[in-house]
Design a protein around this motif. Structure first.
Motif, mmCIF file in Angstrom:
data_model
loop_
_atom_site.group_PDB
_atom_site.id
_atom_site.type_symbol
_atom_site.label_atom_id
_atom_site.label_comp_id
_atom_site.label_asym_id
_atom_site.label_seq_id
_atom_site.Cartn_x
_atom_site.Cartn_y
_atom_site.Cartn_z
ATOM 1 N N LEU A 115 0.831 -1.205 0.000
ATOM 2 C CA LEU A 115 0.000 0.000 0.000
ATOM 3 C C LEU A 115 0.869 1.260 0.000
ATOM 4 C CD1 LEU A 115 -2.774 1.379 0.173
ATOM 5 C CD2 LEU A 115 -2.655 1.134 2.669
ATOM 6 N N VAL A 116 1.959 1.222 0.739
ATOM 7 C CA VAL A 116 2.877 2.372 0.765
ATOM 8 C C VAL A 116 3.355 2.679 -0.650
ATOM 9 C CG1 VAL A 116 5.173 3.116 1.509
ATOM 10 C CG2 VAL A 116 3.626 2.011 3.144
ATOM 11 N N LYS A 117 3.748 1.635 -1.369
ATOM 12 C CA LYS A 117 4.275 1.840 -2.730
ATOM 13 C C LYS A 117 3.184 2.335 -3.666
ATOM 14 C CE LYS A 117 8.000 -1.399 -2.004
ATOM 15 N NZ LYS A 117 8.326 -2.824 -1.982
ATOM 16 N N ALA A 118 1.999 1.748 -3.553
ATOM 17 C CA ALA A 118 0.896 2.164 -4.427
ATOM 18 C C ALA A 118 0.490 3.616 -4.144
ATOM 19 C CB ALA A 118 -0.295 1.227 -4.233
ATOM 20 N N LEU A 119 0.436 3.980 -2.874
ATOM 21 C CA LEU A 119 0.067 5.353 -2.513
ATOM 22 C C LEU A 119 1.117 6.346 -2.984
ATOM 23 C CD1 LEU A 119 -1.431 5.184 1.090
ATOM 24 C CD2 LEU A 119 -2.496 6.258 -0.899
ATOM 25 N N SER A 120 2.352 5.983 -2.825
ATOM 26 C CA SER A 120 3.440 6.864 -3.239
ATOM 27 C C SER A 120 3.351 7.160 -4.733
ATOM 28 C CB SER A 120 4.771 6.196 -2.890
ATOM 29 O OG SER A 120 5.831 6.896 -3.464
ATOM 30 N N ARG A 121 3.139 6.107 -5.508
ATOM 31 C CA ARG A 121 3.030 6.256 -6.958
ATOM 32 C C ARG A 121 1.828 7.131 -7.325
ATOM 33 N NH1 ARG A 121 2.071 0.963 -8.591
ATOM 34 N NH2 ARG A 121 3.763 0.413 -7.185
ATOM 35 N N GLU A 122 0.689 6.854 -6.681
ATOM 36 C CA GLU A 122 -0.542 7.565 -7.028
ATOM 37 C C GLU A 122 -0.474 9.040 -6.624
ATOM 38 O OE1 GLU A 122 -2.811 6.399 -9.013
ATOM 39 O OE2 GLU A 122 -3.842 8.331 -8.916
ATOM 40 N N MET A 123 0.167 9.317 -5.487
ATOM 41 C CA MET A 123 0.280 10.723 -5.077
ATOM 42 C C MET A 123 1.143 11.497 -6.068
ATOM 43 S SD MET A 123 0.062 11.043 -1.041
ATOM 44 C CE MET A 123 -0.623 9.770 0.013
ATOM 45 N N GLN A 124 2.168 10.820 -6.595
ATOM 46 C CA GLN A 124 2.966 11.476 -7.633
ATOM 47 C C GLN A 124 2.121 11.742 -8.881
ATOM 48 O OE1 GLN A 124 6.503 9.145 -8.233
ATOM 49 N NE2 GLN A 124 7.597 10.174 -6.565
ATOM 50 N N ASN A 125 1.353 10.733 -9.267
ATOM 51 C CA ASN A 125 0.475 10.895 -10.441
ATOM 52 C C ASN A 125 -0.471 12.068 -10.292
ATOM 53 O OD1 ASN A 125 1.569 8.705 -11.699
ATOM 54 N ND2 ASN A 125 -0.079 7.279 -11.114
ATOM 55 N N GLN A 126 -1.058 12.196 -9.117
ATOM 56 C CA GLN A 126 -2.059 13.246 -8.900
ATOM 57 C C GLN A 126 -1.431 14.519 -8.324
ATOM 58 O OE1 GLN A 126 -5.800 12.081 -7.066
ATOM 59 N NE2 GLN A 126 -5.573 9.957 -7.726
ATOM 60 N N ASN A 127 -0.124 14.502 -8.220
ATOM 61 C CA ASN A 127 0.599 15.655 -7.685
ATOM 62 C C ASN A 127 0.075 16.065 -6.306
ATOM 63 O OD1 ASN A 127 2.537 17.586 -7.701
ATOM 64 N ND2 ASN A 127 1.368 19.068 -8.906
#
Ligand code: PLP
Length: 228
Positions: A115-127
């Motif tokens: 979940l940490v990795k998925a959230l990190s990626r998604e927060m970058q995507n959505q800035n």
């Protein structure tokens, strides 16, 4: 027990005032700054009318435990309340991460590396850089999610590597055990890792979480009445 009186009434405003009064008196008694103790109104599974009533009382901080349910009620409501804050307080599936990052202001339930990795990626995507809490499985219960206290060191290290903005720890102590010793351990852990926020305490025990450093109490039934 004193805390349950508020659940006897369906008058949302009375409930809110009752809970706020207990938060105030407990904070004063234990020398906590009232401004450091935030009330998260847990609106999960509550009829929408009660939420409207709570909004009318001026309360702006809410917690939901399911992404889809939260979307159904808050996506339309949100634009009318620019100062609204929404916390995710339930387990987050990785296939819901995109929706969660889009909707919530705070994620309280970081509980596994995937979940940490998925959230990190998604927060970058959505800035976005949403503040997060790590959920701690403070009673080391098999059926409960959360990071075990002994794994917290590695987990927080991973969060740093993934550049997640971890501001605190969250827990749900074991049912049927006095919560205070668990809250006390949470306080120690937060101090050890220099984390400022502690999300702990629910309708039945928020008065015991405040003396042990809670900065967010998550209260549902004592504010809204029984869930459907
Ligand atoms: C439902 C829920 C609460 C609120 O519980 P009440 O007993 O109704 O106050 C708090 N935290 C979490 C994580 C929850 O799922």
């Amino acid at each position: 027990m004193k805390l349950t009186f508020t659940t006897m009434t369906n008058n949302i405003q009375k409930n809110l005032e009752g809970v706020q009064k207990i938060i105030e008196s407990t904070s004063q008694k234990f020398q906590r700054n009232l401004l450091d103790v935030n009330l998260v109104a847990v609106s999960k599974k509550q009829p929408i009318e009660r939420i409207h009533e709570m909004l009318k009382c001026g309360h702006r901080l809410y917690g939901e435990n399911r992404v889809q349910e939260a979307q159904e009620r808050w996506v339309d409501l949100r634009p009318q309340y620019p100062d609204l804050k929404l916390h995710l307080i339930g387990p987050l599936q990785t296939n819901k991460v995109k929706d969660a990052v889009a909707l919530f202001d705070v994620i309280e339930t970081l509980d596994r590396p995937k979940l940490v990795k998925a959230l990190s990626r998604e927060m970058q995507n959505q800035n976005k850089d949403l503040p997060c809490f790590v959920q701690v499985n403070i009673g080391a219960e098999e059926q409960k999610s959360g990071v075990l206290p002994e794994d917290l060191d590695d987990f927080l290290q991973l969060c740093r590597e993934e550049q997640l903005n971890v501001i605190g720890l969250m827990c749900i102590p074991p049912l049927g055990e006095p919560p205070a010793m668990h809250f006390a351990l949470m306080q120690k852990l937060a101090q050890r890792y220099d984390l400022k926020e502690l999300s702990m305490g629910m309708s039945n025990d928020y008065d015991r979480a405040i003396p042990l450093g809670a900065t967010y109490v998550r209260v549902g039934t004592a504010l809204f009445g029984q869930r459907s």
